[in-house]
Design a protein around this motif. Structure first.
Motif, PDB file in Angstrom:
ATOM      1  N   SER A 149       2.855  -5.121 -18.235  1.00 26.36           N
ATOM      2  CA  SER A 149       2.291  -6.413 -17.879  1.00 26.36           C
ATOM      3  C   SER A 149       1.006  -6.146 -18.285  1.00 26.36           C
ATOM      4  O   SER A 149       0.384  -4.932 -18.825  1.00 26.36           O
ATOM      5  CB  SER A 149       2.304  -6.470 -16.421  1.00 26.36           C
ATOM      6  OG  SER A 149       3.414  -6.668 -15.830  1.00 26.36           O
ATOM      7  N   THR A 150       0.226  -7.343 -18.677  1.00 20.45           N
ATOM      8  CA  THR A 150      -1.218  -7.143 -19.052  1.00 20.45           C
ATOM      9  C   THR A 150      -2.111  -7.786 -18.303  1.00 20.45           C
ATOM     10  O   THR A 150      -2.012  -8.630 -17.593  1.00 20.45           O
ATOM     11  CB  THR A 150      -1.294  -8.041 -20.380  1.00 20.45           C
ATOM     12  OG1 THR A 150      -0.103  -7.459 -21.352  1.00 20.45           O
ATOM     13  CG2 THR A 150      -2.546  -7.913 -21.049  1.00 20.45           C
ATOM     14  N   VAL A 151      -3.436  -7.174 -18.265  1.00 17.98           N
ATOM     15  CA  VAL A 151      -4.557  -7.703 -17.455  1.00 17.98           C
ATOM     16  C   VAL A 151      -5.612  -8.056 -18.601  1.00 17.98           C
ATOM     17  O   VAL A 151      -5.892  -7.072 -19.532  1.00 17.98           O
ATOM     18  CB  VAL A 151      -5.028  -6.650 -16.559  1.00 17.98           C
ATOM     19  CG1 VAL A 151      -6.586  -6.908 -16.044  1.00 17.98           C
ATOM     20  CG2 VAL A 151      -4.282  -6.538 -15.237  1.00 17.98           C
ATOM     21  N   ILE A 152      -6.257  -8.859 -18.203  1.00 14.98           N
ATOM     22  CA  ILE A 152      -7.271  -9.509 -19.282  1.00 14.98           C
ATOM     23  C   ILE A 152      -8.710  -9.636 -18.391  1.00 14.98           C
ATOM     24  O   ILE A 152      -8.542 -10.193 -17.273  1.00 14.98           O
ATOM     25  CB  ILE A 152      -7.130 -10.830 -19.711  1.00 14.98           C
ATOM     26  CG1 ILE A 152      -5.990 -10.840 -20.782  1.00 14.98           C
ATOM     27  CG2 ILE A 152      -8.348 -11.369 -20.685  1.00 14.98           C
ATOM     28  CD1 ILE A 152      -5.460 -12.223 -21.350  1.00 14.98           C
ATOM     29  N   LEU A 153      -9.915  -9.029 -18.801  1.00 16.38           N
ATOM     30  CA  LEU A 153     -11.009  -9.004 -18.041  1.00 16.38           C
ATOM     31  C   LEU A 153     -11.811  -9.821 -19.107  1.00 16.38           C
ATOM     32  O   LEU A 153     -12.064  -9.314 -20.274  1.00 16.38           O
ATOM     33  CB  LEU A 153     -11.542  -7.491 -17.990  1.00 16.38           C
ATOM     34  CG  LEU A 153     -12.934  -7.409 -17.239  1.00 16.38           C
ATOM     35  CD1 LEU A 153     -12.770  -8.202 -15.728  1.00 16.38           C
ATOM     36  CD2 LEU A 153     -13.503  -6.284 -17.047  1.00 16.38           C
ATOM     37  N   ALA A 154     -12.363 -10.994 -18.694  1.00 16.87           N
ATOM     38  CA  ALA A 154     -13.089 -11.864 -19.369  1.00 16.87           C
ATOM     39  C   ALA A 154     -14.682 -11.904 -19.054  1.00 16.87           C
ATOM     40  O   ALA A 154     -14.778 -11.811 -17.628  1.00 16.87           O
ATOM     41  CB  ALA A 154     -12.387 -13.278 -19.453  1.00 16.87           C
TER      42      ALA A 154
ATOM     43  N   ALA B 161      -6.136 -15.534 -24.435  1.00 11.25           N
ATOM     44  CA  ALA B 161      -7.754 -15.399 -24.724  1.00 11.25           C
ATOM     45  C   ALA B 161      -8.123 -16.502 -25.836  1.00 11.25           C
ATOM     46  O   ALA B 161      -9.215 -17.042 -25.613  1.00 11.25           O
ATOM     47  CB  ALA B 161      -7.883 -14.000 -24.993  1.00 11.25           C
ATOM     48  N   SER B 162      -7.247 -16.336 -26.914  1.00  6.43           N
ATOM     49  CA  SER B 162      -7.785 -17.432 -28.196  1.00  6.43           C
ATOM     50  C   SER B 162      -7.635 -18.860 -27.659  1.00  6.43           C
ATOM     51  O   SER B 162      -8.515 -19.643 -27.944  1.00  6.43           O
ATOM     52  CB  SER B 162      -6.922 -17.138 -29.227  1.00  6.43           C
ATOM     53  OG  SER B 162      -7.075 -18.046 -30.145  1.00  6.43           O
TER      54      SER B 162
ATOM     55  N   GLY C  42     -20.062  -7.165 -31.146  1.00  6.53           N
ATOM     56  CA  GLY C  42     -20.742  -8.354 -31.560  1.00  6.53           C
ATOM     57  C   GLY C  42     -20.163  -9.844 -30.696  1.00  6.53           C
ATOM     58  O   GLY C  42     -20.628 -11.029 -30.904  1.00  6.53           O
ATOM     59  N   ARG C  43     -19.434  -9.450 -29.385  1.00  8.47           N
ATOM     60  CA  ARG C  43     -19.225 -10.690 -28.372  1.00  8.47           C
ATOM     61  C   ARG C  43     -17.910 -11.550 -29.284  1.00  8.47           C
ATOM     62  O   ARG C  43     -17.687 -11.521 -30.326  1.00  8.47           O
ATOM     63  CB  ARG C  43     -20.186 -11.149 -27.919  1.00  8.47           C
ATOM     64  CG  ARG C  43     -21.039 -10.419 -27.036  1.00  8.47           C
ATOM     65  CD  ARG C  43     -22.194 -10.878 -26.374  1.00  8.47           C
ATOM     66  NE  ARG C  43     -23.143 -10.233 -25.573  1.00  8.47           N
ATOM     67  CZ  ARG C  43     -23.944  -9.426 -25.679  1.00  8.47           C
ATOM     68  NH1 ARG C  43     -24.244  -9.102 -27.139  1.00  8.47           N
ATOM     69  NH2 ARG C  43     -24.502  -8.715 -24.822  1.00  8.47           N
ATOM     70  N   ASN C  44     -17.607 -12.569 -28.528  1.00  3.56           N
ATOM     71  CA  ASN C  44     -16.730 -13.713 -28.805  1.00  3.56           C
ATOM     72  C   ASN C  44     -15.503 -13.085 -29.474  1.00  3.56           C
ATOM     73  O   ASN C  44     -15.135 -13.599 -30.449  1.00  3.56           O
ATOM     74  CB  ASN C  44     -17.640 -14.652 -29.823  1.00  3.56           C
ATOM     75  CG  ASN C  44     -16.752 -15.660 -30.030  1.00  3.56           C
ATOM     76  OD1 ASN C  44     -15.974 -16.167 -29.050  1.00  3.56           O
ATOM     77  ND2 ASN C  44     -17.015 -16.376 -31.096  1.00  3.56           N
ATOM     78  N   GLN C  45     -14.640 -12.220 -28.771  1.00  2.00           N
ATOM     79  CA  GLN C  45     -13.531 -11.564 -29.420  1.00  2.00           C
ATOM     80  C   GLN C  45     -12.787 -10.911 -28.369  1.00  2.00           C
ATOM     81  O   GLN C  45     -13.357 -10.645 -27.160  1.00  2.00           O
ATOM     82  CB  GLN C  45     -13.948 -10.563 -30.376  1.00  2.00           C
ATOM     83  CG  GLN C  45     -14.650  -9.341 -30.081  1.00  2.00           C
ATOM     84  CD  GLN C  45     -15.226  -8.625 -31.158  1.00  2.00           C
ATOM     85  OE1 GLN C  45     -14.358  -7.787 -31.955  1.00  2.00           O
ATOM     86  NE2 GLN C  45     -16.436  -8.775 -31.785  1.00  2.00           N
TER      87      GLN C  45
ATOM     88  N   SER D  25     -15.936 -13.063 -24.124  1.00  2.00           N
ATOM     89  CA  SER D  25     -15.470 -11.860 -24.645  1.00  2.00           C
ATOM     90  C   SER D  25     -14.364 -11.347 -23.769  1.00  2.00           C
ATOM     91  O   SER D  25     -14.389 -11.371 -22.538  1.00  2.00           O
ATOM     92  CB  SER D  25     -16.346 -10.851 -24.769  1.00  2.00           C
ATOM     93  OG  SER D  25     -17.454 -11.005 -25.689  1.00  2.00           O
ATOM     94  N   TYR D  26     -13.261 -10.510 -24.474  1.00  2.00           N
ATOM     95  CA  TYR D  26     -12.242 -10.162 -23.420  1.00  2.00           C
ATOM     96  C   TYR D  26     -11.931  -8.701 -23.744  1.00  2.00           C
ATOM     97  O   TYR D  26     -11.874  -8.163 -24.787  1.00  2.00           O
ATOM     98  CB  TYR D  26     -10.901 -10.987 -24.065  1.00  2.00           C
ATOM     99  CG  TYR D  26     -11.067 -12.464 -23.887  1.00  2.00           C
ATOM    100  CD1 TYR D  26     -10.908 -13.148 -22.779  1.00  2.00           C
ATOM    101  CD2 TYR D  26     -11.694 -13.036 -24.998  1.00  2.00           C
ATOM    102  CE1 TYR D  26     -10.873 -14.434 -22.652  1.00  2.00           C
ATOM    103  CE2 TYR D  26     -11.722 -14.398 -25.025  1.00  2.00           C
ATOM    104  CZ  TYR D  26     -11.501 -15.258 -23.699  1.00  2.00           C
ATOM    105  OH  TYR D  26     -11.611 -16.559 -23.747  1.00  2.00           O
ATOM    106  N   GLY D  27     -11.356  -7.844 -22.478  1.00  2.00           N
ATOM    107  CA  GLY D  27     -10.940  -6.770 -22.777  1.00  2.00           C
ATOM    108  C   GLY D  27      -9.582  -6.768 -22.107  1.00  2.00           C
ATOM    109  O   GLY D  27      -9.189  -7.365 -21.157  1.00  2.00           O
TER     110      GLY D  27
END
Length: 390
Positions: A251-256, A318-319, A372-375, A340-342
């Motif tokens: 499973s996946t977690v995204i921290l935005a 995320a995209s 650089g952010r935004n990724q 930005s996403y982790g």
């Protein structure tokens, strides 16, 4: 000695008035759409029965058509309320066409002298309105309301009763024995009164369910964005990971995190910052499938759980969120920030470690910011491929 129609109409009118006042107070406090429609339906029932009391007087010429139209409007108001439980709107023309047709049918059949003027149209449309309400109530998800069955049966019972009256009207005419005895106006008032009381008790339960649901919504949702609040997300995500760990080891977690969010607040005020947060929340709802969870972690940070999904799918989500943010239309002179996403995903050895996944996503988010952010950046995690047999 049996009660005459006028006495039954007075009793029904008094009961309707009391119930209307009680449920209006409930609607005023809860603002639940179905409660509002139910109040309106009872008000129409009250107006219709009071109009019938003028039969046999000089006012019968307008009282009869008005009474029929009011009662049909009440039946279709119950239908509109039933649709509201399914979050379905009812166009205004669908609500008012039936009452208008009822009044017109009565107006062209000498209502000043004919007490049954427009009777067949009235009976058919009453049966139709209550039948439609019963169908929509039956279709309400059982998870949304436990009282839907009793309400559906009450509506179906009243619709069926008016259907029987319509059949008797067609076969025997208004002077037939059926419409003068067990399908008489007095019997109709009695049946309506009994079913009204039954439905009203069910309405009390329904109102309580809606109130509890609203309180639960407030307790688990962030008031600004409408996403899960931090505590609710952690509780639900933890349970979901535990539930699927046996069948879905990954499973996946995204921290935005919204980039340069403080600068937006400083330059354009907190209203602009709130609008950006709401835009991100809208993008989340549109991009995250129903099996996923999205919540506000704090400030301008958000968490997304994608059960059973790998990092490539997380990158695609995320995209898509970023794309939707870029397409959003802020106020003039304002540009919504990039994001930005982790991304961190579980390992087969420990697929339910939510805290560990969030910590890894936080490290990945830091790298995204520093680059650089935004990724979106994936955390360094163990290989997920099954080892080949030796």
């Amino acid at each position: 000695m049996g009660l005459d129609p006028a006495s039954m109409e007075v009793i029904l009118g008094v009961a309707a008035l009391i119930l209307c006042l009680l449920f209006f107070d409930s609607y005023r406090r809860s603002r639940a759409p179905y409660s509002g429609w139910w109040c309106l339906a009872i008000a129409f029932l009250l107006a219709g029965n009071m109009s019938y009391l003028l039969d046999g007087t000089m006012f019968q010429i307008w009282a009869g058509p008005s009474g029929n139209a009011f009662l049909v409007a009440g039946a279709f108001s119950v239908w509109a309320g039933s649709r509201s439980l399914r979050l379905l709107p009812t166009p205004a023309w669908q609500l008012w066409t039936a009452p208008a047709a009822t009044a017109l049918a009565a107006a062209v059949e000498n209502p000043g002298t004919n007490i049954w003027a427009g009777g067949l149209v009235y009976l058919v449309l009453m049966s139709t309105g209550m039948g439609l309400a019963a169908i929509d109530l039956w279709r309400v998800k059982s998870s949304s309301s436990r009282t839907r069955i009793s309400l559906a049966l009450a509506a179906a019972g009243l619709g069926g009763f008016f259907f029987c009256r319509a059949v008797a009207y067609l076969l025997e005419g208004p002077g037939g024995i059926a419409l003068r005895t067990y399908l008489s106006p007095a019997t109709t008032s009695l049946v309506t009164l009994v079913l009204l009381v039954i439905a009203s008790f069910s309405m009390v339960s329904l109102s309580n369910e809606q109130l509890i649901r609203a309180l639960n919504e407030r307790a688990t949702r962030d008031s600004l964005t409408g996403l899960l609040n931090r505590q609710a997300f952690m509780d639900l995500a933890g349970r979901e990971l535990t539930r699927i760990s046996a069948t879905e080891p990954v499973s996946t977690v995204i921290l935005a995190d919204l980039d340069h969010f403080k600068a937006l607040n400083d330059s354009h005020g907190h209203a602009a910052g709130d609008a950006a947060l709401q835009a991100f929340a809208g993008a989340c709802r549109a991009s995250v499938r129903r099996t996923g969870l999205a919540g506000r972690y704090g400030g301008e940070e958000f968490l997304i759980l994608l059960p059973g999904a790998g990092p490539e799918y997380a990158k695609a989500v995320a995209s898509d969120i970023s794309r939707r943010m870029a397409l959003a239309e802020p106020s003039e002179g304002i540009h919504y920030p990039t994001v930005s996403y982790g991304i961190a995903f579980s390992s087969p050895a420990d697929s339910a470690d939510l805290a560990g996944m969030i910590a890894a996503a936080d490290d990945a988010l830091y790298k995204a910011k520093s680059r650089g952010r935004n990724q979106a950046v994936c955390a360094d995690t163990p290989m997920l491929e099954t080892p080949s047999a030796s």
